[in-house]
Design a protein around this motif. Structure first.
Motif, mmCIF file in Angstrom:
data_model
loop_
_atom_site.group_PDB
_atom_site.id
_atom_site.type_symbol
_atom_site.label_atom_id
_atom_site.label_comp_id
_atom_site.label_asym_id
_atom_site.label_seq_id
_atom_site.Cartn_x
_atom_site.Cartn_y
_atom_site.Cartn_z
ATOM 1 N N ARG A 44 45.754 -17.781 45.663
ATOM 2 C CA ARG A 44 45.894 -17.976 44.326
ATOM 3 C C ARG A 44 44.839 -19.007 43.486
ATOM 4 N NH1 ARG A 44 51.297 -15.542 43.693
ATOM 5 N NH2 ARG A 44 51.843 -15.588 41.778
ATOM 6 N N VAL A 53 52.604 -23.582 42.008
ATOM 7 C CA VAL A 53 53.128 -24.689 43.087
ATOM 8 C C VAL A 53 51.846 -25.273 43.480
ATOM 9 C CG1 VAL A 53 54.207 -25.340 45.037
ATOM 10 C CG2 VAL A 53 55.165 -23.556 43.136
ATOM 11 N N GLN A 88 54.311 -21.876 36.414
ATOM 12 C CA GLN A 88 52.994 -22.577 36.628
ATOM 13 C C GLN A 88 52.795 -22.507 38.387
ATOM 14 O OE1 GLN A 88 53.945 -26.680 35.530
ATOM 15 N NE2 GLN A 88 53.427 -26.027 33.476
ATOM 16 N N GLY A 134 50.272 -12.657 46.960
ATOM 17 C CA GLY A 134 50.242 -13.734 46.158
ATOM 18 C C GLY A 134 49.729 -14.832 46.786
ATOM 19 N N ARG A 174 52.810 -16.742 33.256
ATOM 20 C CA ARG A 174 52.314 -16.467 34.569
ATOM 21 C C ARG A 174 50.829 -15.699 34.416
ATOM 22 N NH1 ARG A 174 56.972 -13.358 36.692
ATOM 23 N NH2 ARG A 174 55.884 -13.004 38.488
ATOM 24 N N SER A 215 53.743 -15.379 49.461
ATOM 25 C CA SER A 215 53.890 -16.847 49.146
ATOM 26 C C SER A 215 55.057 -17.115 48.204
ATOM 27 C CB SER A 215 52.769 -17.399 48.674
ATOM 28 O OG SER A 215 52.210 -16.860 47.812
ATOM 29 N N ARG A 245 60.547 -19.095 47.230
ATOM 30 C CA ARG A 245 61.894 -18.822 46.552
ATOM 31 C C ARG A 245 62.859 -19.021 47.884
ATOM 32 N NH1 ARG A 245 59.249 -15.165 43.308
ATOM 33 N NH2 ARG A 245 59.089 -13.644 45.284
ATOM 34 N N GLN A 279 43.000 -22.557 47.836
ATOM 35 C CA GLN A 279 43.629 -21.444 48.949
ATOM 36 C C GLN A 279 42.648 -20.566 49.791
ATOM 37 O OE1 GLN A 279 47.069 -20.008 46.901
ATOM 38 N NE2 GLN A 279 47.871 -21.952 46.113
HETATM 39 P P1 AMP Z 1 55.010 -14.565 43.011
HETATM 40 O O1 AMP Z 1 56.528 -13.858 43.564
HETATM 41 O O2 AMP Z 1 53.985 -14.203 43.708
HETATM 42 O O3 AMP Z 1 54.981 -13.795 41.274
HETATM 43 O O4 AMP Z 1 55.197 -16.006 42.802
HETATM 44 C C1 AMP Z 1 56.302 -16.553 41.935
HETATM 45 C C2 AMP Z 1 55.982 -18.160 41.561
HETATM 46 O O5 AMP Z 1 55.616 -18.579 42.821
HETATM 47 C C3 AMP Z 1 54.644 -18.131 41.016
HETATM 48 O O6 AMP Z 1 54.456 -18.110 39.539
HETATM 49 C C4 AMP Z 1 54.324 -19.699 41.408
HETATM 50 O O7 AMP Z 1 54.796 -20.686 40.819
HETATM 51 C C5 AMP Z 1 54.575 -19.655 42.830
HETATM 52 N N1 AMP Z 1 53.628 -19.301 43.740
HETATM 53 C C6 AMP Z 1 53.553 -18.070 44.548
HETATM 54 N N2 AMP Z 1 52.524 -18.006 45.287
HETATM 55 C C7 AMP Z 1 51.904 -19.117 44.820
HETATM 56 C C8 AMP Z 1 50.517 -19.668 45.689
HETATM 57 N N3 AMP Z 1 49.723 -18.835 46.147
HETATM 58 N N4 AMP Z 1 50.299 -20.793 44.991
HETATM 59 C C9 AMP Z 1 50.684 -21.329 44.002
HETATM 60 N N5 AMP Z 1 52.087 -20.804 43.551
HETATM 61 C C10 AMP Z 1 52.590 -19.961 44.138
#
Ligand code: AMP
Length: 213
Positions: A90, A61, A59, A87, A170, A33, A38, A94
């Motif tokens: 979370r 999303v 934070q 990911g 985080r 995710s 990104r 979800q």
């Molecule tokens: P990650 O690459 O999994 O560390 O995610 C990077 C950032 O993307 C997180 O700090 C959140 O801001 C957002 N993000 C990723 N996956 C989720 C998710 N399942 N729900 C909400 N935000 C997410």
């Protein structure tokens, strides 16, 4: 049997690295995710513009944005034979939405566990390829040539949210919002706990032993 694996665990526990190896080995996609978000930010889509303000602060999303993105990705044909999720989920909402989607599928959940001190160290040393997303660690998995991706020759960068203050935020968000999911899957009899602090090869073997396929 469809291979469906959910990788749970704090940021830096190794979900992306482990997931990439297993996905290659099993011939199924790794769906992250964070990577999908990104990409939306890079492409400056409307969703990306909304998501960015949460991501830069570490934070989560909002669920409605993430659910749409994951739903679309899981509907693509390459995910028909199985997939690995990194990911996601979370939050409780979800996890509920995913249960509806997975219906009767026999999926496994691996919880990659690691201490906060270990994670801060690992994330501060993490570098990712800006082109293909390959993950390196300056000390444990260094690239052959400094700053250059071994796989595609792309430039290695430090993610904006891998800065110490954002990392700590985080981790706090993870403990508050994602830890409850562990019990949810433990009670459903689907969760296996695996150390995320062990060498990669050992972690991969432990996970493979836990999967019925
Ligand atoms: P990650 O690459 O999994 O560390 O995610 C990077 C950032 O993307 C997180 O700090 C959140 O801001 C957002 N993000 C990723 N996956 C989720 C998710 N399942 N729900 C909400 N935000 C997410």
């Amino acid at each position: 049997m469809k291979k469906i694996l959910i990788l749970l665990g704090p940021p830096g526990a190794g979900k992306g690295t482990v997931g990439a190896h297993l996905a290659r080995q099993w011939g199924i996609p790794l769906i992250s995710s964070g990577d999908l978000l990104r990409e939306s930010v890079r492409n400056s889509t409307e969703l990306g513009q909304q998501a960015r303000q949460f991501m830069v602060r570490g934070q989560l999303v909002p669920d409605r944005l993430v659910l749409g993105l994951i739903g679309q990705r899981l509907a693509r044909t390459d995910a028909a034979g199985g997939f690995i999720l990194d990911g996601f989920p979370r939050t409780a909402a979800q996890a509920e939405a995913l249960s509806q989607l997975l219906d009767e599928e026999n999926f496994r959940v691996i919880y990659l566990k690691a201490s906060d001190d270990f994670l801060v160290e690992r994330l501060s040393n993490r570098r990712v390829c800006e082109l293909c997303g390959a993950i390196f660690h300056l000390i444990n998995i260094p690239p052959r040539q400094p700053g250059v991706c071994d796989s595609c020759g792309g430039r290695l960068i430090q993610r904006d949210d891998d800065q110490p203050e954002v990392i700590r935020n985080r981790l706090a968000v993870y403990h508050e919002q994602t830890t409850p999911l562990l019990n949810y899957y433990r009670q459903a009899g689907r969760l296996t706990e695996v150390s995320g602090e062990r060498p990669l090869q050992e972690t991969l073997e432990t996970i493979q032993q836990q999967c019925p396929w």
